[in-house]
Design a protein around this motif. Structure first.
Motif, PDB file in Angstrom:
ATOM      1  N   SER A   9      37.815  46.652  39.452  1.00  0.00           N
ATOM      2  CA  SER A   9      37.844  45.552  40.418  1.00  0.00           C
ATOM      3  C   SER A   9      36.932  44.434  39.920  1.00  0.00           C
ATOM      4  CB  SER A   9      37.357  46.027  41.790  1.00  0.00           C
ATOM      5  OG  SER A   9      37.062  44.926  42.630  1.00  0.00           O
ATOM      6  N   PRO A  10      37.324  43.171  40.105  1.00  0.00           N
ATOM      7  CA  PRO A  10      36.460  42.061  39.695  1.00  0.00           C
ATOM      8  C   PRO A  10      35.156  42.011  40.488  1.00  0.00           C
ATOM      9  CG  PRO A  10      38.303  41.249  40.995  1.00  0.00           C
ATOM     10  CD  PRO A  10      38.587  42.686  40.705  1.00  0.00           C
ATOM     11  N   TYR A  11      35.078  42.791  41.558  1.00  0.00           N
ATOM     12  CA  TYR A  11      33.842  42.876  42.337  1.00  0.00           C
ATOM     13  C   TYR A  11      32.868  43.915  41.758  1.00  0.00           C
ATOM     14  CZ  TYR A  11      36.062  40.093  46.023  1.00  0.00           C
ATOM     15  OH  TYR A  11      36.664  39.087  46.734  1.00  0.00           O
ATOM     16  N   ASN A  12      33.355  44.801  40.913  1.00  0.00           N
ATOM     17  CA  ASN A  12      32.544  45.900  40.397  1.00  0.00           C
ATOM     18  C   ASN A  12      31.625  45.409  39.290  1.00  0.00           C
ATOM     19  OD1 ASN A  12      31.407  48.247  39.449  1.00  0.00           O
ATOM     20  ND2 ASN A  12      33.335  49.282  39.019  1.00  0.00           N
ATOM     21  N   THR A  13      30.348  45.251  39.616  1.00  0.00           N
ATOM     22  CA  THR A  13      29.387  44.724  38.648  1.00  0.00           C
ATOM     23  C   THR A  13      28.912  45.779  37.656  1.00  0.00           C
ATOM     24  OG1 THR A  13      27.596  45.125  40.249  1.00  0.00           O
ATOM     25  CG2 THR A  13      28.561  42.908  40.192  1.00  0.00           C
ATOM     26  N   TYR A  14      29.463  46.987  37.735  1.00  0.00           N
ATOM     27  CA  TYR A  14      29.198  48.002  36.716  1.00  0.00           C
ATOM     28  C   TYR A  14      30.259  47.950  35.607  1.00  0.00           C
ATOM     29  CZ  TYR A  14      25.519  50.393  39.347  1.00  0.00           C
ATOM     30  OH  TYR A  14      24.346  50.711  39.983  1.00  0.00           O
ATOM     31  N   ARG A  15      31.319  47.190  35.837  1.00  0.00           N
ATOM     32  CA  ARG A  15      32.382  47.071  34.835  1.00  0.00           C
ATOM     33  C   ARG A  15      32.483  45.664  34.258  1.00  0.00           C
ATOM     34  NH1 ARG A  15      36.803  50.954  34.487  1.00  0.00           N
ATOM     35  NH2 ARG A  15      37.991  49.232  33.619  1.00  0.00           N
ATOM     36  N   TYR A  16      32.098  44.670  35.074  1.00  0.00           N
ATOM     37  CA  TYR A  16      32.276  43.289  34.642  1.00  0.00           C
ATOM     38  C   TYR A  16      30.957  42.528  34.721  1.00  0.00           C
ATOM     39  CZ  TYR A  16      37.229  44.364  35.044  1.00  0.00           C
ATOM     40  OH  TYR A  16      38.466  44.924  34.887  1.00  0.00           O
ATOM     41  N   LYS A  17      30.694  41.733  33.673  1.00  0.00           N
ATOM     42  CA  LYS A  17      29.484  40.928  33.623  1.00  0.00           C
ATOM     43  C   LYS A  17      29.609  39.703  34.533  1.00  0.00           C
ATOM     44  CE  LYS A  17      27.946  42.041  28.911  1.00  0.00           C
ATOM     45  NZ  LYS A  17      27.671  41.472  27.571  1.00  0.00           N
ATOM     46  N   GLY A  18      28.462  39.098  34.781  1.00  0.00           N
ATOM     47  CA  GLY A  18      28.430  37.859  35.532  1.00  0.00           C
ATOM     48  C   GLY A  18      28.479  38.061  37.035  1.00  0.00           C
ATOM     49  N   ILE A  19      28.587  36.942  37.734  1.00  0.00           N
ATOM     50  CA  ILE A  19      28.651  36.954  39.197  1.00  0.00           C
ATOM     51  C   ILE A  19      30.060  37.350  39.620  1.00  0.00           C
ATOM     52  CG2 ILE A  19      28.413  35.524  41.264  1.00  0.00           C
ATOM     53  CD1 ILE A  19      26.463  33.764  39.661  1.00  0.00           C
ATOM     54  N   PRO A  20      30.191  38.236  40.602  1.00  0.00           N
ATOM     55  CA  PRO A  20      31.532  38.647  41.048  1.00  0.00           C
ATOM     56  C   PRO A  20      32.390  37.463  41.484  1.00  0.00           C
ATOM     57  CG  PRO A  20      29.870  40.086  41.968  1.00  0.00           C
ATOM     58  CD  PRO A  20      29.132  38.955  41.309  1.00  0.00           C
ATOM     59  N   VAL A  21      33.669  37.739  41.669  1.00  0.00           N
ATOM     60  CA  VAL A  21      34.637  36.693  41.969  1.00  0.00           C
ATOM     61  C   VAL A  21      34.403  36.027  43.323  1.00  0.00           C
ATOM     62  CG1 VAL A  21      36.298  38.275  43.021  1.00  0.00           C
ATOM     63  CG2 VAL A  21      37.115  36.193  41.894  1.00  0.00           C
ATOM     64  N   GLY A  22      33.666  36.684  44.198  1.00  0.00           N
ATOM     65  CA  GLY A  22      33.388  36.108  45.511  1.00  0.00           C
ATOM     66  C   GLY A  22      32.345  36.903  46.259  1.00  0.00           C
ATOM     67  N   PRO A  23      31.880  36.387  47.405  1.00  0.00           N
ATOM     68  CA  PRO A  23      30.885  37.092  48.215  1.00  0.00           C
ATOM     69  C   PRO A  23      31.371  38.464  48.676  1.00  0.00           C
ATOM     70  CG  PRO A  23      31.059  34.802  48.890  1.00  0.00           C
ATOM     71  CD  PRO A  23      32.199  35.057  47.961  1.00  0.00           C
ATOM     72  N   ILE A  24      30.410  39.366  48.919  1.00  0.00           N
ATOM     73  CA  ILE A  24      30.724  40.717  49.398  1.00  0.00           C
ATOM     74  C   ILE A  24      30.200  40.925  50.819  1.00  0.00           C
ATOM     75  CG2 ILE A  24      30.753  41.676  47.065  1.00  0.00           C
ATOM     76  CD1 ILE A  24      27.925  42.861  47.762  1.00  0.00           C
ATOM     77  N   GLY A  25      30.071  39.851  51.554  1.00  0.00           N
ATOM     78  CA  GLY A  25      29.571  39.897  52.923  1.00  0.00           C
ATOM     79  C   GLY A  25      29.155  38.497  53.322  1.00  0.00           C
ATOM     80  N   ASN A  26      28.647  38.369  54.537  1.00  0.00           N
ATOM     81  CA  ASN A  26      28.246  37.064  55.050  1.00  0.00           C
ATOM     82  C   ASN A  26      26.725  37.001  55.187  1.00  0.00           C
ATOM     83  OD1 ASN A  26      30.938  35.622  55.829  1.00  0.00           O
ATOM     84  ND2 ASN A  26      31.181  37.753  56.413  1.00  0.00           N
ATOM     85  N   PRO A  27      26.071  36.278  54.277  1.00  0.00           N
ATOM     86  CA  PRO A  27      24.603  36.280  54.222  1.00  0.00           C
ATOM     87  C   PRO A  27      23.956  35.356  55.239  1.00  0.00           C
ATOM     88  CG  PRO A  27      25.471  34.871  52.510  1.00  0.00           C
ATOM     89  CD  PRO A  27      26.669  35.486  53.197  1.00  0.00           C
ATOM     90  N   GLY A  28      22.705  35.688  55.586  1.00  0.00           N
ATOM     91  CA  GLY A  28      21.908  34.831  56.451  1.00  0.00           C
ATOM     92  C   GLY A  28      21.149  33.805  55.640  1.00  0.00           C
TER      93      GLY A  28
END
Length: 382
Positions: free
Chosen positions: A307-326
């Protein structure tokens, strides 16, 4: 030397002298002209700013009622004020508010006057009163996935989850939102992004005068709040090497990893260090998001999810946010702590341990991993 040669030389000398004088005059008047133009530009700019900040009509004390709706952006507020004849230019208002780093504008009803300066109007806009008691109130906690946010909205309204999801994933509506909000770009339309508005729905308490607000009204109130928060920190955003989309992605990771404010800034520093070193971020919340399931701890099999969200497989910042930050996590993503740490480990009790080397990090992992194993076993037994 003959008289004729002497006369010729004198003539050439006098001609060159005349040319030099003319050149000096041209340079002098050119410089003088540029200085005058610069003074005119500065003077005109000063007069424009002074005029824009001054009252529309200092002698006119007419009371004008103005209503600022919930979730209004500074752009929308400026347009309302300009249409009401209270300021000269809504664009100038927006940039002036950003320059002054003003925030905290309140929805409500105001009585303003053309005799008020822009600073006086800004001051008044921070003390609004609701037109009436809100008919609908709900709170969105920090760090939730978009699916969880949607479920909360459905629980507090008569809207169905499927209807909300259909609305916020509608391509036409998304393009409309991109045109409406400066923080939204085509990044959200990337086919690999799970939910286009993930990360853009600001976690906060929301009050609505309407008992049954439309889905669009709710969503736009949340995006407007996020835009207002980001604009408070516009200077840091402009200085950042990352886009708004990338900052919100980093902030969402920080939100999922840290419980304490000081850890948010240190974790942000670790993430920046790893990006600069061209290392994978390797943060577990991105794996959980890739799997679509919350995890107490990730297994080796989980780390392999493609998955492009998996930072154990792909370098850099993921393709998008994984939640809604404060806001605190957003500021941490913009202003990371300067540190040499490259690793961090979050214990079950919320403590975060930082290390500079993988060997030290691995020792920490082995020492405290049992806490997460035991927590997961207790959850499975209950």
């Amino acid at each position: 030397m003959s008289d004729s040669n002497e006369k010729a030389r004198n003539s050439v000398f006098e001609e060159r002298l005349a040319q030099a004088k003319m050149a000096r005059k041209i340079v002098f008047f050119s410089v003088l002209g540029l200085v005058l133009i610069l003074l005119i530009v500065i003077g005109s700019g000063y007069l424009y700013v002074k005029n824009a900040l001054s009252p529309m009509d200092q002698e006119n004390n007419e009371e004008i009622e103005v209503t600022i709706p919930i979730g209004s952006t500074t752009t929308q507020i400026g347009s309302i004020l300009e249409d009401s004849g209270l300021i000269r230019n809504s664009t100038f208002f927006r940039y002036y508010v950003r320059y002054k780093n003003e925030s905290g504008f309140q929805a409500g009803e105001y009585v303003l006057s053309p005799s008020m300066t822009m600073d006086e109007i800004i001051y008044e806009l921070k003390d609004g009163r609701m037109l009436e008691d809100p008919a609908l109130v709900f709170t969105i906690p920090e760090g939730l996935w978009l699916e969880q946010v949607v479920k909360l909205i459905a629980e507090h309204t008569d809207h169905e989850v499927d209807d909300i999801m259909e609305t916020i994933n509608d391509p036409d509506y998304l393009n409309q939102l991109i045109d409406q909000y400066t923080i939204l770009t085509d990044d959200i339309l990337d086919e690999e992004v799970r939910h286009p508005l993930e990360g853009y729905l600001f976690p906060a308490r929301y009050d609505f005068i309407e008992e049954k607000p439309e889905i669009e009204t709710i969503i736009e109130a949340m995006i407007s709040r996020m835009e207002n928060v980001l604009m408070k920190h516009s200077d840091m955003l402009e200085d950042s090497e990352y886009s708004v989309h990338e900052i919100l992605t980093l902030a969402s990771i920080i939100e999922r990893e840290a419980q304490k404010s000081e850890d948010r800034y240190l974790i942000s520093g670790v993430l920046y260090n790893r990006l600069e070193e061209d290392m994978m971020l390797q943060v577990d919340p991105t794996v959980a998001y890739a799997l679509g399931e919350h995890r107490y701890m990730t297994s080796h099999a989980d780390l392999e999810v493609d998955s492009p969200y998996n930072t154990y497989r792909y370098k850099g910042i993921p393709v998008g946010p994984i939640g809604n930050p404060g806001e605190d996590s957003i500021v941490a993503a913009l202003d990371p702590e300067d540190t040499n740490y490259l690793f961090f480990y979050a214990r079950y009790n919320g403590e975060v341990i930082y290390n500079e080397t993988y060997e030290a990090h691995n020792e920490t992992h082995q020492k405290y991993r049992h806490e997460w194993v035991e927590a997961q076993e207790e959850q499975e037994e209950s």
